[in-house]
Design a protein around this motif. Structure first.
Motif, mmCIF file in Angstrom:
data_model
loop_
_atom_site.group_PDB
_atom_site.id
_atom_site.type_symbol
_atom_site.label_atom_id
_atom_site.label_comp_id
_atom_site.label_asym_id
_atom_site.label_seq_id
_atom_site.Cartn_x
_atom_site.Cartn_y
_atom_site.Cartn_z
ATOM 1 N N LYS A 54 0.829 -1.322 -0.098
ATOM 2 C CA LYS A 54 -0.065 -0.076 0.014
ATOM 3 C C LYS A 54 0.928 1.507 -0.066
ATOM 4 C CE LYS A 54 -4.336 -1.512 0.046
ATOM 5 N NZ LYS A 54 -5.375 -1.175 -1.051
ATOM 6 N N LEU A 55 2.087 1.377 0.834
ATOM 7 C CA LEU A 55 2.857 2.433 0.752
ATOM 8 C C LEU A 55 3.495 2.782 -0.546
ATOM 9 C CD1 LEU A 55 4.513 1.913 4.275
ATOM 10 C CD2 LEU A 55 2.576 3.582 3.786
ATOM 11 N N GLU A 56 4.139 1.315 -1.158
ATOM 12 C CA GLU A 56 4.727 1.660 -2.376
ATOM 13 C C GLU A 56 3.614 2.167 -3.348
ATOM 14 O OE1 GLU A 56 7.858 -1.330 -4.406
ATOM 15 O OE2 GLU A 56 6.020 -2.008 -4.218
ATOM 16 N N GLU A 57 2.491 1.667 -3.562
ATOM 17 C CA GLU A 57 1.377 2.223 -4.201
ATOM 18 C C GLU A 57 1.344 3.567 -4.110
ATOM 19 O OE1 GLU A 57 -3.394 1.901 -4.583
ATOM 20 O OE2 GLU A 57 -2.267 -0.034 -4.214
ATOM 21 N N LYS A 58 1.118 4.340 -2.896
ATOM 22 C CA LYS A 58 1.030 5.568 -2.564
ATOM 23 C C LYS A 58 2.310 6.447 -2.965
ATOM 24 C CE LYS A 58 -2.438 5.682 0.915
ATOM 25 N NZ LYS A 58 -3.532 6.263 -0.280
ATOM 26 N N ASN A 59 3.219 5.745 -2.915
ATOM 27 C CA ASN A 59 4.624 6.466 -3.252
ATOM 28 C C ASN A 59 4.735 6.688 -4.791
ATOM 29 O OD1 ASN A 59 7.635 5.655 -4.212
ATOM 30 N ND2 ASN A 59 7.815 6.867 -2.453
ATOM 31 N N GLN A 60 3.999 6.040 -5.742
ATOM 32 C CA GLN A 60 4.246 5.842 -7.028
ATOM 33 C C GLN A 60 3.406 7.030 -7.783
ATOM 34 O OE1 GLN A 60 3.871 1.895 -8.335
ATOM 35 N NE2 GLN A 60 5.827 1.216 -7.746
ATOM 36 N N ILE A 61 2.155 7.378 -6.809
ATOM 37 C CA ILE A 61 1.291 8.475 -7.264
ATOM 38 C C ILE A 61 1.916 9.902 -7.732
ATOM 39 C CG2 ILE A 61 -0.852 9.768 -6.714
ATOM 40 C CD1 ILE A 61 -1.460 7.431 -4.970
ATOM 41 N N ASP A 62 1.466 10.392 -8.757
ATOM 42 C CA ASP A 62 2.135 11.652 -8.949
ATOM 43 C C ASP A 62 2.621 12.498 -7.921
ATOM 44 O OD1 ASP A 62 2.144 10.879 -11.581
ATOM 45 O OD2 ASP A 62 0.138 11.727 -12.284
#
Length: 248
Positions: free
Chosen positions: A106-114
């Motif tokens: 989940k953290l990695e997903e949010k890290n990849q958002i613009d």
């Protein structure tokens, strides 16, 4: 100090028989929740967890111990079996490792958002913590053999000698001169009971434990055994392989 003899060790354990010699069904019951047994078997062994509650001094400072103890005296060689039953699944839905992996994803997903909500540095630090984290159950499985050999059994023997007014023999020397076998039965994929899944290749926790137990073997604490971690359905196989019989 004279070394403890095999017959004296057996007398020591015999003093616990009336109160602490239980079926595997009873010993392998979960300590919390619905208290379901990991294994259904009438085969009896000594319940070390319960034995440690016999003496007040030990009970008040409970060591980490394996669940069951068994021994065989055959062909001039004495073998002590240390057996642990673990109902909890390291790979189940509520596994701490699963939760950490899910949180990292989940953290990695949010890290990849613009517009990053999580910084690269935070994600890196979290991953560092995740890679070095040791679950409390895994830690217990590492510590239990050591505290059983170095703390629980010597301490119980000392209290037994006091209670019976017997001269204390060299218990640790005795332990160094016998064969000690360690076996852990794990319900790897609870609550699912798929036998083929139970026998799948070992996960990373199994491998971590095997490395720990191998160190105990190489240092001469326990003897060699190719199968130290077994699934719950392999108990009868284990009894037959080791040719175990109940102690009379």
């Amino acid at each position: 100090m004279d070394q403890l003899s095999v017959s004296e060790f057996m007398d020591f354990f015999e003093s616990f028989r009336d109160e602490y010699y239980f079926s595997i069904t009873e010993i392998s019951r979960a300590k919390t929740g619905k208290r379901q047994p990991l294994i259904i078997s009438d085969f009896k062994m000594f319940s070390l967890d319960d034995m440690c509650k016999r003496y007040k001094r030990v009970k008040n400072h409970l060591p980490k111990t394996v669940d069951a103890v068994h021994f065989e005296n055959r062909n001039g060689r004495f073998t002590l079996y240390l057996i642990e039953f673990k109902n909890f699944s390291m790979r189940g839905t509520f596994s701490t490792y699963r939760l950490l992996d899910a949180l990292y994803d989940k953290l990695e997903e949010k890290n990849q958002i613009d517009e990053k909500n999580i910084s690269d540095g935070f994600l890196k630090n979290f991953n560092l913590i995740r890679n070095h984290f040791v679950d409390s159950i895994e830690f217990d499985l590492r510590m239990k053999p050591l505290e059983t050999i170095l703390v629980s059994l010597p301490w119980l023997y000392e209290e037994y000698c006091k209670e019976k007014n017997l001269p204390k023999k060299d218990f640790r020397a005795f332990m160094k001169n016998i064969d000690i076998k360690l076996i852990v039965f794990i319900n790897r994929y609870a609550p699912y009971r798929n036998v083929s899944a139970d026998r799948m290749s070992a996960n990373k926790i199994d491998n971590a434990l095997k490395n720990q137990y191998n160190r105990l073997f190489y240092s001469g604490v326990i003897v060699f055994d190719r199968q130290r971690i077994l699934s719950h359905d392999q108990f009868e196989y284990f009894i037959k392989k080791e040719k175990l019989s109940e102690i009379y």
